[in-house]
Write a protein that holds these residues in place. Structure first.
Motif, short mmCIF file in Angstrom:
data_model
loop_
_atom_site.label_atom_id
_atom_site.label_comp_id
_atom_site.label_asym_id
_atom_site.label_seq_id
_atom_site.Cartn_x
_atom_site.Cartn_y
_atom_site.Cartn_z
N ALA A 215 4.74 1.86 1.54
CA ALA A 215 5.83 2.28 0.64
C ALA A 215 6.42 3.62 1.10
O ALA A 215 7.64 3.79 1.15
N GLU A 216 5.55 4.56 1.47
CA GLU A 216 6.04 5.88 1.91
C GLU A 216 6.78 5.80 3.24
O GLU A 216 7.78 6.48 3.44
N LEU B 192 4.65 0.34 -5.87
CA LEU B 192 3.23 -0.03 -5.88
C LEU B 192 2.79 -0.67 -7.19
O LEU B 192 1.65 -1.13 -7.30
N SER B 193 3.68 -0.71 -8.19
CA SER B 193 3.26 -1.04 -9.55
C SER B 193 2.96 -2.52 -9.78
O SER B 193 2.47 -2.90 -10.84
N THR C 85 0.85 -1.19 0.00
CA THR C 85 0.00 0.00 0.00
C THR C 85 0.89 1.25 0.00
O THR C 85 2.07 1.18 0.36
N LYS C 86 0.28 2.36 -0.38
CA LYS C 86 1.01 3.63 -0.42
C LYS C 86 1.59 3.97 0.96
O LYS C 86 2.73 4.42 1.04
N ASP C 87 0.83 3.72 2.01
CA ASP C 87 1.30 4.02 3.37
C ASP C 87 2.59 3.29 3.70
O ASP C 87 3.53 3.87 4.26
N PRO D 298 8.18 10.46 -5.56
CA PRO D 298 6.87 10.00 -6.08
C PRO D 298 7.01 8.84 -7.07
O PRO D 298 6.23 7.89 -7.01
N VAL E 40 7.83 5.59 -5.14
CA VAL E 40 6.66 5.01 -4.49
C VAL E 40 5.74 4.36 -5.54
O VAL E 40 5.26 3.23 -5.35
N GLU E 41 5.56 5.02 -6.67
CA GLU E 41 4.72 4.49 -7.74
C GLU E 41 5.28 3.15 -8.26
O GLU E 41 4.54 2.20 -8.51
#
Ligand code: DAT
Ligand code: MG
Length: 151
Positions: free
Chosen positions: A47-48, A68-69, A43-45, A61, A64-65
């Motif tokens: 990863a960040e 998540l890919s 999830t973004k959370d 950015p 992170v993308e």
């Protein structure tokens, strides 16, 4: 004293390219012990949080993308000196500078597609393992061949 662990992750490009077995194999052959393993869509959370020290970088950015890919393979490897040794097996951050024989040196050309992550300190090995596996994710076991790997 708790044994040293490193959080190692095969990034989405490594999974998509079918390098999972190859990468796991290198850590197994070296003699480290696998304590956690899962295929995971992050999830973004997470990863960040994982890359929070890089939050101010211009590439953050995109980083992170990328994470998540697609699914990643999350692993915990244990052994004396595993954090530093895993970084050596993985190779330099920029794959054009990674030595041949390292994972990135053998399988990557771009920093934004560098196939694999490894913790950069013992402290981060613990932090990242807790982040990706939580409290119960890591399996307590000792391989029966251990006396043939360490005295
Ligand atoms: P490492 O993964 O070798 O520990 P790092 O922690 O400095 O490297 O950076 C984490 C990831 O961020 C790295 O694997 C790829 C990406 N990255 C680092 N520097 C970058 C840059 N200059 N341009 C684009 N991506 C970068
Ligand atoms: Mg790092």
């Amino acid at each position: 004293v708790r044994a040293e662990i490193s959080y190692v992750m095969i990034k989405p490009d490594g999974v998509q390219r079918g390098l999972v077995g190859e990468i796991i194999s290198r850590f197994e052959r070296k003699g480290f012990q696998l304590k956690g393993l899962k295929l995971f869509q992050c999830t973004k959370d997470i990863a960040e949080e994982h890359y929070k020290d890089l939050a101010s970088k211009p590439f953050f950015p995109a980083l992170v993308e990328y994470i998540l890919s697609g699914p990643v393979v999350c692993m915990v490897w244990e052994g004396e000196g595993v954090v530093k040794s895993a970084r050596k097996l993985i190779g330099a951050t920029n794959p054009l500078e990674s030595e041949p024989g390292t994972i990135r040196g053998d399988f990557a050309v771009k920093v934004g597609r560098n196939v694999v992550h490894g913790s950069d300190s013992v402290e981060n090995g613990e932090r990242e393992t807790a982040l990706w596996f939580g409290k119960d994710g890591v399996v307590a076991w000792e391989p029966t061949i251990k006396p043939w790997l360490v005295e």
